[in-house]
Design a protein around this motif. Structure first.
Motif: not given
Ligand SMILES: Nc1ncnc2c1ncn2[C@@H]1O[C@H](COP(=O)(O)OP(=O)(O)O)[C@@H](O)[C@H]1O
Ligand SMILES: [Mg+2]
Lengths: 254, 292
Positions: B270-288
């Motif tokens: 799940v951690y790995g998936l989170i990283l990949i999904l973030l890079m794809l869809y929200r590279p700035k994270g929540f508050l970046g």
């Protein structure tokens, strides 16, 4: 060339002595020697790829030169220049491919060149009132004060060029290298920047200007160097140089 | 209730790790994957000093910080020769080296056996003895440290120094032209960040009362990196939010009800998936405020 002009006694603020720079296979600057006069506006012209930007990059420590040496503003003979030392020699510059601190605000782009250089002092310094005043002064001059809280990356092309000018104006420099500051700008902006360049001269500053527009060169420059293939093709006062057959051919042959 | 306190302590520790790493990755743009090494140095310093000498917890923490800062200074010097992807790779190499020292310097660290029996801190205020042996008091202690480190970080990023860090991230060569010797800035923030991670390590060692190398493996650095990428680079609150989410995530996954024998592996997935999904869809994270 006119030998009388060349031997004219000048007070050089920059001397380039037999400097050469190769990029694997390409000789971008080839055994070049020039002297730039203090307090004057010196133009550097020449076809694309003739080594103008490379020359400025060498003189501002962006890239090391292979051979030769340089004197800047009373420095000792320099065989290499570190980028972070050029402000010590009173030099500053803009970039042909505008280089701003993109994901920082317009105001921060200026403040960052005003504050403490030393790590420990910078850590315990917040920007002060006089930093703000100076930033306001240069941003107002460029018509960018209203954009002070916008990220640089969101500015238009012209505004980005103006912000780069504002950034060098914020520094207390003696020598200003401007690499095609007018390129792609609207006439009002061109006028604004040429006024600023004239002002710098009035304040006794030295300006080195790369520019393709010959009418601007004629209007602004006291002296011009023409480069071709990393070499000096011609030098002299604009009215002479721009009428030179070699120079016209170099441009038409482009 | 005890379990909530446990999560709270972990949250505070990972807040420290996230905030400190954000200074290097988010603000300065140096993709460091070695934070777990400095975390481990702090943990081992406290573990070894508390079990083998009469030194108190807070002294061990200070010594750990000094050690982590000294080592990070040397590592930072080497890393300053790299940029971008190579920087990340080289930093990861240092995590592997430090990990194998924990594992193989058996005389000092007992290797894979780990060091048990690390005590909780005591404080003596004039005539008052105060012990942090209850988990609740330990929670307060870790929160105090997390808040302190948050405030110090805030001070740093709001200073002129912090503005230069961002400029280094944006265009290092361009800021050099304006008179900044960026090596000193990069070293300074790397060393400060390592010292903070070491504080988290001391708090962790004394809380769990046991350290072994497995807590400071490369995956731990990736975990901390995930915290700040998720919460948001170059935003301190983002690091706090990221730590909160990453600590609560296993609890949420528990409700999903993976069989317990594969739960741990599933978490990694799940951690790995989170990283990949973030890079794809929200590279700035929540508050970046910055994306790599
Ligand atoms: N960083 C670089 N790497 C490789 N070649 C370069 C680099 N910079 C410039 N050059 C080459 O050097 C020559 C001079 O380029 P430049 O100084 O940019 O010319 P100008 O500014 O006069 O248009 C060109 O042939 C260019 O391709
Ligand atoms: Mg050019």
């Amino acid at each position: 060339m006119n030998t009388i002009l060349k031997t004219k006694k000048i007070t050089p603020i920059i001397s380039v002595r037999r400097v050469t720079k190769n990029f694997d296979g390409v000789r971008a600057v080839d055994d070049l020697s020039i002297e730039i006069e203090k307090g004057k506006i010196t133009g550097i012209i020449g076809p694309n790829g003739s080594g103008k930007t490379t020359l400025i990059n060498l003189l501002t420590g962006m890239i090391p030169f292979d051979t030769g040496s340089v004197f800047v503003n009373g420095s000792k003979e320099l065989f290499k220049i570190k980028a972070y030392d050029i402000s010590v020699f009173g030099s500053t510059r803009t970039f042909q491919d505008v280089r701003l601190f993109e994901q920082m605000t317009v105001l921060d782009n200026i403040l960052v060149v005003l504050t403490e250089r030393n790590v420990a002092s910078a850590l315990f310094e917040k920007h002060k009132k006089f930093h703000n005043q100076k930033a306001k002064e240069v941003l107002e001059k460029m018509g960018l004060w209203g954009k002070k809280n916008e990220l640089a990356v969101n500015l238009s092309y012209g505004q980005r060029k103006l912000l780069e000018i504002a950034r060098v104006l914020a520094t207390k420099s003696d020598v200003y290298f401007l690499d095609e500051p007018f390129a792609g700008l609207f006439p009002e902006m061109v006028k604004l920047i040429s006024e600023i360049i004239k002002e710098l001269k009035q304040q006794g500053k030295t300006v080195i200007l790369i520019e393709h527009d010959m009418s601007l060169i004629r209007e602004l420059c006291d002296y011009v160097f023409v480069m071709e293939s990393g070499n000096l093709l011609a030098e002299g006062e604009p009215k002479e140089v721009l009428g030179d057959k070699k120079v016209i051919e170099a441009y038409l042959g482009e | 209730m005890e379990y909530l306190i446990h999560l709270g302590i972990l949250f505070a520790i990972y807040t420290i790790l996230g905030v400190s790493l954000n200074l290097v990755v988010g603000y300065t743009g140096l993709l460091s994957v070695t934070q777990a090494a400095f975390y481990g140095i702090g943990a081992y310093a406290t573990a070894i000093l508390l079990t083998q000498t009469g030194i108190g917890f807070f002294t061990s923490m200070i010594l750990g910080v000094i050690l982590a800062m000294s080592i990070s200074f040397l590592i930072g010097l080497v890393l300053s020769r790299f940029r971008d992807d190579y920087y990340a790779l080289a930093s990861l190499g240092f995590n592997v080296i430090v990990f194998s020292i924990f594992l193989n310097w058996q005389d000092l660290t007992r290797g894979p056996l780990g060091i048990p029996g690390i005590s909780k801190p005591d404080l003596r205020f004039f005539n008052y003895d105060f012990s942090f042996s209850s988990n609740f008091s330990y929670l307060i202690l870790t929160i105090i440290f997390a808040v302190l480190i948050y405030l110090v970080s805030k001070f740093i990023v709001n200073s002129s120094f912090g503005r230069v860090l961002k400029a280094i991230r944006e265009d290092e060569k361009a800021i050099q032209v304006f008179g900044y010797n960026t090596l000193y800035y990069k070293l300074a923030i790397f060393v400060i960040s390592a010292g903070m991670a070491s504080v988290a390590g001391s708090l962790f060692a004394s809380y769990i009362t046991f350290v072994d190398p497995s807590s400071f493996y490369l995956m731990e650095s990736v975990f901390i990196l995930t915290i700040i990428i998720l919460g948001g680079l170059a935003n301190l609150r983002g690091a706090v939010l990221g730590a909160l989410i990453m600590i609560l995530l296993p609890e949420i996954l528990r409700f999903v009800g993976f069989p317990s024998d594969i739960a741990a592996q599933m978490r990694q997935v799940v951690y790995g998936l989170i990283l990949i999904l973030l890079m794809l869809y929200r590279p700035k994270g929540f508050l970046g405020e910055y994306e790599i």
